[in-house]
Design a protein around this motif. Structure first.
Motif, short mmCIF file in Angstrom:
data_model
loop_
_atom_site.label_atom_id
_atom_site.label_comp_id
_atom_site.label_asym_id
_atom_site.label_seq_id
_atom_site.Cartn_x
_atom_site.Cartn_y
_atom_site.Cartn_z
N UNK A 13 0.68 5.67 -6.41
CA UNK A 13 0.09 5.43 -5.33
C UNK A 13 -1.41 4.81 -5.51
N UNK A 14 -1.58 4.10 -4.29
CA UNK A 14 -3.12 3.60 -4.49
C UNK A 14 -4.08 4.74 -3.93
N UNK A 15 -3.65 5.63 -2.98
CA UNK A 15 -4.55 6.48 -2.26
C UNK A 15 -3.73 7.63 -1.67
N UNK A 16 -4.47 8.67 -1.82
CA UNK A 16 -3.95 10.02 -1.39
C UNK A 16 -4.80 10.82 -0.41
N UNK B 297 0.92 -1.24 -0.17
CA UNK B 297 0.05 0.03 -0.09
C UNK B 297 0.87 1.30 -0.10
N UNK B 298 0.70 2.11 -1.12
CA UNK B 298 1.60 3.27 -1.14
C UNK B 298 0.36 4.42 -1.03
N UNK C 123 4.47 5.35 3.07
CA UNK C 123 3.91 6.93 3.17
C UNK C 123 4.68 8.01 2.36
N UNK C 124 4.16 8.72 1.55
CA UNK C 124 4.93 9.68 0.78
C UNK C 124 4.24 10.95 0.82
N UNK C 125 4.98 12.19 1.36
CA UNK C 125 4.49 13.41 1.36
C UNK C 125 4.76 14.14 0.44
#
Length: 298
Positions: free
Chosen positions: A151-154, A100-101, A134-136
């Motif tokens: 990404x899967x979600x943001x 999950x990204x 997790x990516x900011x």
């Protein structure tokens, strides 16, 4: 010669093991629930499939041939592996797997991060073995990564202008207009909306929310996308600009920032959970979305 293993072969091999463990054809009748002649016929079929004899049966009694001994050992290994597979498959039926990204907007409130942590903790209580990343990034970058399946979600404040993305409301944060020490309005007693017109306002290239800002006009010689950079411009005393209340709070408390017309110039920014509408979500993604919405719903 046995070149492929079929269901019938497994049945014959199970009969073979039962015969051996029972000590012969006659003794295996009660265990198998069939007659001795049927057992003999089935054993003959297995030997034909294998291409060699498995046992000697006659007046001297029942005994395995050397090849029969090897087949018995190999069969027990096979059935052991099948049972192991069945156990692992049962365990995987409800196991969440994969990666999950998740993308996050910058400078999120501590309460938001706490809820995000609670959602991750809730997810980790599930039967799962999922790798998280997790990516900011800025909202435009988060949308780009969603569109490119990076990404899967943001979670962020989005324009909601991407037709390929779904946006679900998650929470909101309040933005206020601020000036810093040294700015002409910092010590001004009675500030009016007209007083802001001549101020140098920090501009945000992606800040589509400016259309909803109570104050969005005036000259500007400062431009940035990042909250921290907006803060630096405002702290210079040369510019006014919008900041999230939670970002400005410690600076306001220490006397470095002042909110300008908080009742008139402040406004709410909605944050959304975004996903690609054209991609089939994994079981892990669906489960984490449930946990996110449950935590933020609370």
């Amino acid at each position: 010669m046995l070149s492929q293993l079929h269901d019938l072969d497994l049945q014959l091999l199970r009969l073979f093991v039962t015969v051996v463990e029972s000590g012969g054809f006659s003794a295996a009748q009660g265990e198998l629930g069939i007659g001795q002649s049927t057992i003999s016929t089935q054993m003959a079929k297995l030997e034909t499939r294998l291409g060699f004899r498995l046992c000697e049966r006659g007046k001297a009694g029942f005994r395995l041939t050397p090849k029969g001994e090897q087949v018995l050992a190999a069969t027990r290994k096979l059935f052991g592996a099948i049972e192991t597979f069945k156990g692992e498959a049962r365990g995987m039926a409800d196991l969440l797997l994969g990666e999950l990204r998740i993308g996050l907007s910058e400078a999120l409130d501590n309460q938001v991060l706490q809820r995000l942590g609670a959602a991750i903790g809730r997810f980790r209580q599930r039967n799962q073995a999922v790798q998280f990343e997790l990516i900011s990034a800025m909202p435009a970058e988060l949308e780009r990564r969603l569109l490119q399946d990076q990404l899967q979600l943001a979670i962020g404040y989005f324009s909601r202008g991407q037709a390929a993305l779904d946006y679900q409301p998650l929470f909101s944060e309040r933005q206020q207009l601020f000036c810093g020490v040294g700015h002409p309005l910092f010590g001004h007693d009675a500030i009016r909306l007209d007083d802001l017109a001549a101020c140098d306002l920090v501009q945000h290239p992606y800040r589509f929310e400016e259309a909803r800002q109570p104050f969005a006009s005036g000259p500007s010689s400062a431009r940035t996308e990042q909250v921290e950079c907006s803060l630096a411009f405002i702290l210079s005393g040369a510019h006014i600009g919008y900041l999230p209340e939670h970002v400005a709070a410690p600076w306001e408390a220490s006397g470095h920032l002042r909110a300008l017309l908080p009742d008139q110039a402040g406004y709410q920014v909605p944050f959304h959970l975004a996903r690609h509408r054209g991609r089939q979500p994994s079981e892990a993604q669906v489960a984490f979305e449930e946990d996110l919405l449950a935590v933020f719903g609370d």
